[in-house]
Design a protein around this motif. Structure first.
Motif, PDB file in Angstrom:
ATOM      1  N   PHE A   5      14.959 -21.149 -80.474  1.00 15.18           N
ATOM      2  CA  PHE A   5      14.153 -20.540 -81.787  1.00 15.18           C
ATOM      3  C   PHE A   5      14.513 -21.330 -82.935  1.00 15.18           C
ATOM      4  N   VAL A   6      13.524 -21.902 -83.872  1.00 14.80           N
ATOM      5  CA  VAL A   6      13.811 -22.704 -85.057  1.00 14.80           C
ATOM      6  C   VAL A   6      13.051 -21.794 -86.085  1.00 14.80           C
ATOM      7  N   PHE A   7      13.933 -21.277 -87.109  1.00 15.52           N
ATOM      8  CA  PHE A   7      13.186 -20.432 -88.052  1.00 15.52           C
ATOM      9  C   PHE A   7      13.459 -21.059 -89.628  1.00 15.52           C
ATOM     10  N   ASP A   8      12.201 -20.897 -90.021  1.00 15.20           N
ATOM     11  CA  ASP A   8      12.244 -21.220 -91.359  1.00 15.20           C
ATOM     12  C   ASP A   8      12.878 -20.075 -92.049  1.00 15.20           C
ATOM     13  N   MET A   9      13.445 -20.338 -93.403  1.00 18.88           N
ATOM     14  CA  MET A   9      13.988 -19.120 -94.211  1.00 18.88           C
ATOM     15  C   MET A   9      13.121 -18.319 -95.328  1.00 18.88           C
ATOM     16  N   GLY A  10      12.576 -18.958 -96.207  1.00 15.71           N
ATOM     17  CA  GLY A  10      11.810 -18.317 -97.078  1.00 15.71           C
ATOM     18  C   GLY A  10      10.681 -17.373 -96.651  1.00 15.71           C
ATOM     19  N   ASN A  11      10.508 -15.975 -96.773  1.00 20.58           N
ATOM     20  CA  ASN A  11       9.480 -15.320 -96.185  1.00 20.58           C
ATOM     21  C   ASN A  11       9.189 -15.241 -94.746  1.00 20.58           C
ATOM     22  N   LEU A  92      16.396  -9.606 -88.890  1.00 17.37           N
ATOM     23  CA  LEU A  92      17.691  -9.791 -88.532  1.00 17.37           C
ATOM     24  C   LEU A  92      17.914  -9.354 -87.235  1.00 17.37           C
ATOM     25  N   GLU A  93      17.540  -8.027 -87.108  1.00 18.38           N
ATOM     26  CA  GLU A  93      17.687  -7.503 -85.728  1.00 18.38           C
ATOM     27  C   GLU A  93      17.162  -8.142 -84.518  1.00 18.38           C
ATOM     28  N   LEU A  94      15.679  -9.020 -84.853  1.00 24.34           N
ATOM     29  CA  LEU A  94      15.179  -9.693 -83.842  1.00 24.34           C
ATOM     30  C   LEU A  94      16.133 -10.987 -83.694  1.00 24.34           C
ATOM     31  N   VAL A  95      16.462 -11.519 -84.651  1.00 24.87           N
ATOM     32  CA  VAL A  95      17.356 -12.793 -84.293  1.00 24.87           C
ATOM     33  C   VAL A  95      18.530 -12.260 -83.418  1.00 24.87           C
ATOM     34  N   LYS A  96      19.225 -11.123 -83.725  1.00 27.62           N
ATOM     35  CA  LYS A  96      20.541 -10.716 -83.074  1.00 27.62           C
ATOM     36  C   LYS A  96      20.241 -10.407 -81.557  1.00 27.62           C
ATOM     37  N   GLU A  97      19.152 -10.138 -81.305  1.00 30.42           N
ATOM     38  CA  GLU A  97      18.510  -9.899 -79.845  1.00 30.42           C
ATOM     39  C   GLU A  97      18.158 -10.846 -79.174  1.00 30.42           C
ATOM     40  N   LEU A  98      17.533 -11.823 -79.902  1.00 30.12           N
ATOM     41  CA  LEU A  98      17.071 -13.154 -79.365  1.00 30.12           C
ATOM     42  C   LEU A  98      18.789 -14.212 -78.902  1.00 30.12           C
ATOM     43  N   LYS A  99      19.594 -13.894 -79.887  1.00 30.04           N
ATOM     44  CA  LYS A  99      20.906 -14.467 -79.629  1.00 30.04           C
ATOM     45  C   LYS A  99      21.594 -13.811 -78.507  1.00 30.04           C
ATOM     46  N   SER A 100      21.477 -12.777 -78.221  1.00 28.32           N
ATOM     47  CA  SER A 100      22.141 -11.738 -77.210  1.00 28.32           C
ATOM     48  C   SER A 100      21.505 -12.105 -76.008  1.00 28.32           C
ATOM     49  N   LYS A 101      20.409 -12.929 -75.839  1.00 28.92           N
ATOM     50  CA  LYS A 101      19.518 -13.048 -74.819  1.00 28.92           C
ATOM     51  C   LYS A 101      19.986 -14.533 -74.271  1.00 28.92           C
ATOM     52  N   TYR A 103      19.319 -17.450 -76.162  1.00 24.99           N
ATOM     53  CA  TYR A 103      18.623 -18.512 -76.877  1.00 24.99           C
ATOM     54  C   TYR A 103      19.477 -19.335 -78.033  1.00 24.99           C
ATOM     55  N   GLY A 104      19.065 -20.378 -78.144  1.00 24.76           N
ATOM     56  CA  GLY A 104      19.669 -21.140 -79.239  1.00 24.76           C
ATOM     57  C   GLY A 104      19.054 -20.817 -80.575  1.00 24.76           C
ATOM     58  N   ILE A 105      19.665 -20.559 -81.694  1.00 18.13           N
ATOM     59  CA  ILE A 105      19.030 -20.100 -82.925  1.00 18.13           C
ATOM     60  C   ILE A 105      19.375 -21.189 -83.928  1.00 18.13           C
ATOM     61  N   TYR A 106      18.259 -21.592 -84.553  1.00 21.63           N
ATOM     62  CA  TYR A 106      18.445 -23.029 -85.496  1.00 21.63           C
ATOM     63  C   TYR A 106      17.586 -22.566 -86.996  1.00 21.63           C
ATOM     64  N   LEU A 107      18.088 -23.219 -87.736  1.00 18.49           N
ATOM     65  CA  LEU A 107      17.395 -23.065 -88.952  1.00 18.49           C
ATOM     66  C   LEU A 107      16.809 -24.510 -89.436  1.00 18.49           C
ATOM     67  N   PHE A 125      22.642 -15.436 -90.815  1.00 14.24           N
ATOM     68  CA  PHE A 125      23.127 -16.917 -90.737  1.00 14.24           C
ATOM     69  C   PHE A 125      24.481 -16.920 -89.745  1.00 14.24           C
ATOM     70  N   ASN A 126      24.856 -15.724 -89.349  1.00 10.59           N
ATOM     71  CA  ASN A 126      26.219 -15.740 -88.566  1.00 10.59           C
ATOM     72  C   ASN A 126      25.733 -16.035 -87.015  1.00 10.59           C
ATOM     73  N   TYR A 127      24.344 -15.888 -86.749  1.00 17.58           N
ATOM     74  CA  TYR A 127      23.818 -15.779 -85.465  1.00 17.58           C
ATOM     75  C   TYR A 127      23.327 -17.348 -85.206  1.00 17.58           C
ATOM     76  N   PHE A 128      23.308 -18.258 -86.226  1.00 18.18           N
ATOM     77  CA  PHE A 128      22.670 -19.596 -86.229  1.00 18.18           C
ATOM     78  C   PHE A 128      23.552 -20.656 -85.610  1.00 18.18           C
ATOM     79  N   ASP A 129      23.084 -21.618 -84.727  1.00 18.56           N
ATOM     80  CA  ASP A 129      23.880 -22.463 -84.145  1.00 18.56           C
ATOM     81  C   ASP A 129      24.016 -23.802 -85.141  1.00 18.56           C
ATOM     82  N   ASP A 130      22.793 -23.922 -85.865  1.00 18.91           N
ATOM     83  CA  ASP A 130      22.890 -24.869 -86.612  1.00 18.91           C
ATOM     84  C   ASP A 130      21.962 -24.726 -88.007  1.00 18.91           C
ATOM     85  N   LEU A 131      22.149 -25.069 -88.918  1.00 19.04           N
ATOM     86  CA  LEU A 131      21.481 -25.041 -90.179  1.00 19.04           C
ATOM     87  C   LEU A 131      21.098 -26.427 -90.793  1.00 19.04           C
TER      88      LEU A 131
END
Length: 201
Positions: A5-11, A92-101, A103-107, A125-131
């Motif tokens: 999953f690749v996330f934007d930050m603002g909004n 935040l809770e969803l990101v934590k859930e995805l990480k626990s499953k 998935y790679g998490i990126y910004l 941001f503690n759950y992201f693999d790269d920013l």
């Protein structure tokens, strides 16, 4: 199959509202309107995100161009505006859930270099693999090169990534490099339902 999953930050991960931020400095609607014009709609704001100018340079230029009665408040805003970013705890809770499953998490976000002065204040941001921040590479969304940079840097396959952004132009640009994409409207429950429907959670 989606692996990342690749996330934007603002909004997406946190709220970014110029009106709300400016209301932390004044309760006068006319002043808020004027400040929004001279700061957030200034070309210098985009230059900050692209890493083409420092906050000190932008503050000095905008202060000089502002009416006398706004100069002090403009300087204050440039020094402290980042303290008024509001995290989206449901995301935040969803990101934590995805990480626990697994998935790679990126910004992948348009953001100024000041990002590094406040990122540690936000748990997400503690759950992201790269920013990947636009100011670091002088490339801003929706330029497709920022997505290509993210993919190459992290050795990711585009077709294994789902990109999440609130701006349609950015969503469309990510699809040009082969990513799947979700146009986020701020409703995390809706996003969860989407993920359940496509069997990602």
């Amino acid at each position: 199959m989606i692996k990342n999953f690749v996330f934007d930050m603002g909004n997406v991960l946190m709220d970014f509202s110029p009106d709300y931020i400016l209301s932390r400095y004044t309760d006068d609607l006319d002043t808020i309107k004027e400040l929004k014009r001279v700061i957030f709609t200034s070309p210098l704001w985009g230059m900050l995100d692209n890493g083409d100018i420092s906050f000190e340079e932008a503050s000095e230029k905008i202060s000089k161009e502002s009416p006398d009665h706004l100069r002090n408040i403009v300087e204050d805003i440039f020094s402290t505006w980042q303290n008024h970013k509001v995290p989206r705890l449901d995301m935040l809770e969803l990101v934590k859930e995805l990480k626990s499953k697994g998935y790679g998490i990126y910004l992948c976000s348009n953001a100024a270099a000041r990002f590094y002065t406040y990122k540690d204040k936000y748990e997400v941001f503690n759950y992201f693999d790269d920013l990947v921040i636009s100011a670091d590479i002088n490339i801003s969304k929706p330029d497709v090169r920022i997505y290509e940079y993210l993919l190459e840097k992290n050795k990711l396959n585009a077709e294994e990534c789902l990109f999440v952004d609130d701006i349609m132009a950015n969503v469309m640009a990510s699809q040009k490099v082969g990513m799947f994409a979700y146009h986020d409207n701020g409703n995390v429950d809706l996003f969860r339902e989407f993920l359940k429907t496509v069997r990602l959670i």
